[in-house]
Scaffold this motif. Structure first.
Motif, PDB file in Angstrom:
ATOM      1  N   ILE A  56      67.364  58.138  39.489  1.00  0.00           N
ATOM      2  CA  ILE A  56      68.821  58.089  39.666  1.00  0.00           C
ATOM      3  C   ILE A  56      69.500  57.872  38.321  1.00  0.00           C
ATOM      4  O   ILE A  56      70.524  58.514  38.008  1.00  0.00           O
ATOM      5  CB  ILE A  56      69.205  56.981  40.663  1.00  0.00           C
ATOM      6  CG1 ILE A  56      68.655  57.302  42.056  1.00  0.00           C
ATOM      7  CG2 ILE A  56      70.723  56.806  40.724  1.00  0.00           C
ATOM      8  CD1 ILE A  56      68.749  56.156  43.046  1.00  0.00           C
ATOM      9  N   ASP A  57      68.949  56.995  37.509  1.00  0.00           N
ATOM     10  CA  ASP A  57      69.499  56.724  36.176  1.00  0.00           C
ATOM     11  C   ASP A  57      69.485  58.007  35.327  1.00  0.00           C
ATOM     12  O   ASP A  57      70.447  58.306  34.614  1.00  0.00           O
ATOM     13  CB  ASP A  57      68.690  55.629  35.496  1.00  0.00           C
ATOM     14  CG  ASP A  57      69.080  55.429  34.037  1.00  0.00           C
ATOM     15  OD1 ASP A  57      70.254  55.084  33.783  1.00  0.00           O
ATOM     16  OD2 ASP A  57      68.216  55.611  33.158  1.00  0.00           O
ATOM     17  N   LYS A  58      68.409  58.756  35.423  1.00  0.00           N
ATOM     18  CA  LYS A  58      68.310  60.018  34.661  1.00  0.00           C
ATOM     19  C   LYS A  58      69.396  60.985  35.068  1.00  0.00           C
ATOM     20  O   LYS A  58      70.041  61.626  34.217  1.00  0.00           O
ATOM     21  CB  LYS A  58      66.928  60.631  34.884  1.00  0.00           C
ATOM     22  CG  LYS A  58      66.625  61.824  33.993  1.00  0.00           C
ATOM     23  CD  LYS A  58      65.184  62.293  34.193  1.00  0.00           C
ATOM     24  CE  LYS A  58      64.864  63.481  33.285  1.00  0.00           C
ATOM     25  NZ  LYS A  58      63.467  63.947  33.490  1.00  0.00           N
ATOM     26  N   ALA A  59      69.639  61.084  36.374  1.00  0.00           N
ATOM     27  CA  ALA A  59      70.708  61.964  36.858  1.00  0.00           C
ATOM     28  C   ALA A  59      72.085  61.469  36.389  1.00  0.00           C
ATOM     29  O   ALA A  59      72.930  62.268  35.977  1.00  0.00           O
ATOM     30  CB  ALA A  59      70.675  62.024  38.379  1.00  0.00           C
ATOM     31  N   ALA A  60      72.272  60.152  36.423  1.00  0.00           N
ATOM     32  CA  ALA A  60      73.558  59.592  36.003  1.00  0.00           C
ATOM     33  C   ALA A  60      73.803  59.815  34.520  1.00  0.00           C
ATOM     34  O   ALA A  60      74.935  60.120  34.102  1.00  0.00           O
ATOM     35  CB  ALA A  60      73.597  58.089  36.324  1.00  0.00           C
ATOM     36  N   ASN A 106      87.708  54.998  48.226  1.00  0.00           N
ATOM     37  CA  ASN A 106      87.950  53.660  47.691  1.00  0.00           C
ATOM     38  C   ASN A 106      87.154  53.363  46.430  1.00  0.00           C
ATOM     39  O   ASN A 106      87.216  52.241  45.910  1.00  0.00           O
ATOM     40  CB  ASN A 106      87.612  52.616  48.769  1.00  0.00           C
ATOM     41  CG  ASN A 106      88.532  52.706  49.973  1.00  0.00           C
ATOM     42  OD1 ASN A 106      89.740  52.620  49.837  1.00  0.00           O
ATOM     43  ND2 ASN A 106      87.961  52.906  51.150  1.00  0.00           N
ATOM     44  N   VAL A 107      86.397  54.328  45.945  1.00  0.00           N
ATOM     45  CA  VAL A 107      85.608  54.152  44.731  1.00  0.00           C
ATOM     46  C   VAL A 107      86.342  54.799  43.562  1.00  0.00           C
ATOM     47  O   VAL A 107      86.628  55.999  43.591  1.00  0.00           O
ATOM     48  CB  VAL A 107      84.202  54.776  44.885  1.00  0.00           C
ATOM     49  CG1 VAL A 107      83.401  54.579  43.602  1.00  0.00           C
ATOM     50  CG2 VAL A 107      83.471  54.152  46.070  1.00  0.00           C
ATOM     51  N   LYS A 108      86.647  54.019  42.553  1.00  0.00           N
ATOM     52  CA  LYS A 108      87.375  54.539  41.395  1.00  0.00           C
ATOM     53  C   LYS A 108      86.408  55.126  40.373  1.00  0.00           C
ATOM     54  O   LYS A 108      85.333  54.595  40.135  1.00  0.00           O
ATOM     55  CB  LYS A 108      88.198  53.418  40.754  1.00  0.00           C
ATOM     56  CG  LYS A 108      89.294  52.861  41.658  1.00  0.00           C
ATOM     57  CD  LYS A 108      90.071  51.760  40.952  1.00  0.00           C
ATOM     58  CE  LYS A 108      91.168  51.210  41.862  1.00  0.00           C
ATOM     59  NZ  LYS A 108      91.928  50.103  41.208  1.00  0.00           N
ATOM     60  N   GLY A 109      86.824  56.214  39.764  1.00  0.00           N
ATOM     61  CA  GLY A 109      86.036  56.819  38.704  1.00  0.00           C
ATOM     62  C   GLY A 109      84.935  57.729  39.210  1.00  0.00           C
ATOM     63  O   GLY A 109      84.832  58.006  40.412  1.00  0.00           O
ATOM     64  N   PRO A 110      84.088  58.198  38.286  1.00  0.00           N
ATOM     65  CA  PRO A 110      83.024  59.137  38.658  1.00  0.00           C
ATOM     66  C   PRO A 110      81.967  58.486  39.545  1.00  0.00           C
ATOM     67  O   PRO A 110      81.723  57.280  39.482  1.00  0.00           O
ATOM     68  CB  PRO A 110      82.434  59.553  37.304  1.00  0.00           C
ATOM     69  CG  PRO A 110      82.776  58.429  36.379  1.00  0.00           C
ATOM     70  CD  PRO A 110      84.087  57.894  36.842  1.00  0.00           C
ATOM     71  N   VAL A 111      81.329  59.331  40.358  1.00  0.00           N
ATOM     72  CA  VAL A 111      80.349  58.867  41.341  1.00  0.00           C
ATOM     73  C   VAL A 111      79.076  59.696  41.235  1.00  0.00           C
ATOM     74  O   VAL A 111      79.139  60.919  41.057  1.00  0.00           O
ATOM     75  CB  VAL A 111      80.920  58.971  42.773  1.00  0.00           C
ATOM     76  CG1 VAL A 111      79.822  58.761  43.823  1.00  0.00           C
ATOM     77  CG2 VAL A 111      82.057  57.984  42.982  1.00  0.00           C
ATOM     78  N   VAL A 112      77.939  59.032  41.333  1.00  0.00           N
ATOM     79  CA  VAL A 112      76.665  59.712  41.575  1.00  0.00           C
ATOM     80  C   VAL A 112      76.286  59.367  43.006  1.00  0.00           C
ATOM     81  O   VAL A 112      76.111  58.202  43.362  1.00  0.00           O
ATOM     82  CB  VAL A 112      75.575  59.249  40.594  1.00  0.00           C
ATOM     83  CG1 VAL A 112      74.210  59.810  41.004  1.00  0.00           C
ATOM     84  CG2 VAL A 112      75.924  59.695  39.176  1.00  0.00           C
ATOM     85  N   LEU A 113      76.191  60.388  43.841  1.00  0.00           N
ATOM     86  CA  LEU A 113      75.990  60.207  45.276  1.00  0.00           C
ATOM     87  C   LEU A 113      74.521  60.445  45.611  1.00  0.00           C
ATOM     88  O   LEU A 113      73.965  61.497  45.284  1.00  0.00           O
ATOM     89  CB  LEU A 113      76.887  61.179  46.024  1.00  0.00           C
ATOM     90  CG  LEU A 113      77.123  60.980  47.523  1.00  0.00           C
ATOM     91  CD1 LEU A 113      77.551  59.556  47.855  1.00  0.00           C
ATOM     92  CD2 LEU A 113      78.172  61.987  48.006  1.00  0.00           C
ATOM     93  N   VAL A 114      73.899  59.455  46.237  1.00  0.00           N
ATOM     94  CA  VAL A 114      72.458  59.477  46.487  1.00  0.00           C
ATOM     95  C   VAL A 114      72.205  59.388  47.989  1.00  0.00           C
ATOM     96  O   VAL A 114      72.745  58.516  48.665  1.00  0.00           O
ATOM     97  CB  VAL A 114      71.765  58.292  45.780  1.00  0.00           C
ATOM     98  CG1 VAL A 114      70.251  58.374  45.958  1.00  0.00           C
ATOM     99  CG2 VAL A 114      72.143  58.247  44.301  1.00  0.00           C
ATOM    100  N   GLY A 115      71.366  60.268  48.511  1.00  0.00           N
ATOM    101  CA  GLY A 115      71.038  60.252  49.927  1.00  0.00           C
ATOM    102  C   GLY A 115      69.550  60.264  50.166  1.00  0.00           C
ATOM    103  O   GLY A 115      68.814  61.001  49.511  1.00  0.00           O
ATOM    104  N   HIS A 116      69.105  59.439  51.099  1.00  0.00           N
ATOM    105  CA  HIS A 116      67.697  59.430  51.506  1.00  0.00           C
ATOM    106  C   HIS A 116      67.569  60.065  52.880  1.00  0.00           C
ATOM    107  O   HIS A 116      68.371  59.805  53.775  1.00  0.00           O
ATOM    108  CB  HIS A 116      67.173  57.984  51.562  1.00  0.00           C
ATOM    109  CG  HIS A 116      65.789  57.867  52.136  1.00  0.00           C
ATOM    110  ND1 HIS A 116      65.525  57.198  53.308  1.00  0.00           N
ATOM    111  CD2 HIS A 116      64.597  58.348  51.695  1.00  0.00           C
ATOM    112  CE1 HIS A 116      64.229  57.264  53.568  1.00  0.00           C
ATOM    113  NE2 HIS A 116      63.643  57.953  52.611  1.00  0.00           N
ATOM    114  N   SER A 117      66.582  60.939  53.051  1.00  0.00           N
ATOM    115  CA  SER A 117      66.259  61.518  54.354  1.00  0.00           C
ATOM    116  C   SER A 117      67.464  62.239  54.964  1.00  0.00           C
ATOM    117  O   SER A 117      68.076  63.090  54.317  1.00  0.00           O
ATOM    118  CB  SER A 117      65.735  60.402  55.264  1.00  0.00           C
ATOM    119  OG  SER A 117      65.199  60.907  56.456  1.00  0.00           O
TER     120      SER A 117
END
Length: 276
Positions: free
Chosen positions: A268-272, A95-106
């Motif tokens: 996260i911004d740096k990765a994006a 349901n998310v349009k466009g590119p994604v940066v996927l972030v996971g904790h633990s």
């Protein structure tokens, strides 16, 4: 010249200056459509929490990222089992349009590693004090790979009923041990609230072995919390090296997204930015 004429001239001059100022502001300030286009040009940041936490653990990180113009979604992680949790995240990503940066904790790191497999919209994986399992590895095994985790004796078990019948076992951190174990650098009152609101994780989720590893094909970033007592920093470093991840080390507890939101959001911004 009459007083009336002077007044009319002054009024006309004021209107002219005001109009010029308004036009100048329009030329300098971005139009709503331009601002919207700028936001759309940035990837959506999808945040996945881990065990003993919920989506609110990202609150301050979300504010930082939104201030930088990123669309952000912090999704709920069921914490019931790796296969089911990853399937749920996959349905969210559809349901998310466009590119994604996927972030996971633990434990959320294990979930994003599985959910992102084969998804071309995911442009980067970011692990925040997280597990990066390979095929055949579980979160529990990785946390025990190096000494340093004190999680086991500080947890308590609960039995819960499965929807189809039968029972399962889930874990929470003992509330009086929560701050020292999970959030040592978080203010005491805030840590106490987190302890009361923590989400239990099914033991089956921590024991389930990964069947795939998206970090093998997607650019990967790893923030290592050097004061982590859940996942030993040595284990985090080993997993990051194996994944050839871009890394940063932050002096923080396992709850680094809460205690160091600025550094977490900046990473996260740096990765994006690297995905553009």
């Amino acid at each position: 010249m009459t007083t009336f004429a002077v007044h009319r001239m002054r009024h006309k001059a004021t209107l002219t200056v005001g109009l010029a100022t308004a036009v100048g502001a329009l030329l300098v300030a971005p139009l709503p459509a331009q601002a919207e286009a700028a936001t759309r040009s940035k990837p959506t940041i999808v945040l996945v929490h881990g065990a003993f936490a919920d989506a609110s653990s990202w609150n301050d990180v979300i504010m930082e990222l939104r201030r930088d113009g990123y669309p952000v979604l912090a999704t709920a992680n069921p914490l019931r089992g790796l296969t089911g949790d990853a399937a749920y995240l996959k349905s969210v990503l559809k349901n998310v349009k466009g590119p994604v940066v996927l972030v996971g904790h633990s434990y959320g790191g294990a979930v994003i590693s599985k959910a992102a497999v084969g998804n071309s919209s995911v442009k980067a994986l970011v692990y925040i004090a997280a597990f990066l399992p390979d095929k055949g590895e579980s979160a529990l095994a990785l946390s025990n790979k190096y000494p340093g985790s004190t999680l086991g004796p500080n947890t308590q078990q609960w039995t819960y009923r499965l929807p189809g019948g039968g029972t399962g076992v889930e874990l929470t951190i003992k509330q009086d041990k929560f701050r020292k174990q999970f959030a040592a650098d978080v203010p005491a009152r805030q840590a106490a609230t987190m302890a009361a609101a923590q989400r239990p994780v099914a033991v089956a989720a921590l024991e389930e072995k990964a069947t795939a590893a998206a970090w093998k094909t997607i650019p990967t970033w790893s923030l290592i919390a050097t004061g982590d007592k859940n996942i030993p920093p040595a284990a985090q470093r080993w997993m990051a090296r194996r994944a050839h991840a871009s890394t940063v080390e932050v002096e923080a507890s396992h709850a680094v997204s809460v205690s160091r939101p600025h550094k977490t959001a900046g990473f996260i911004d740096k990765a994006a930015r690297a995905t553009r």
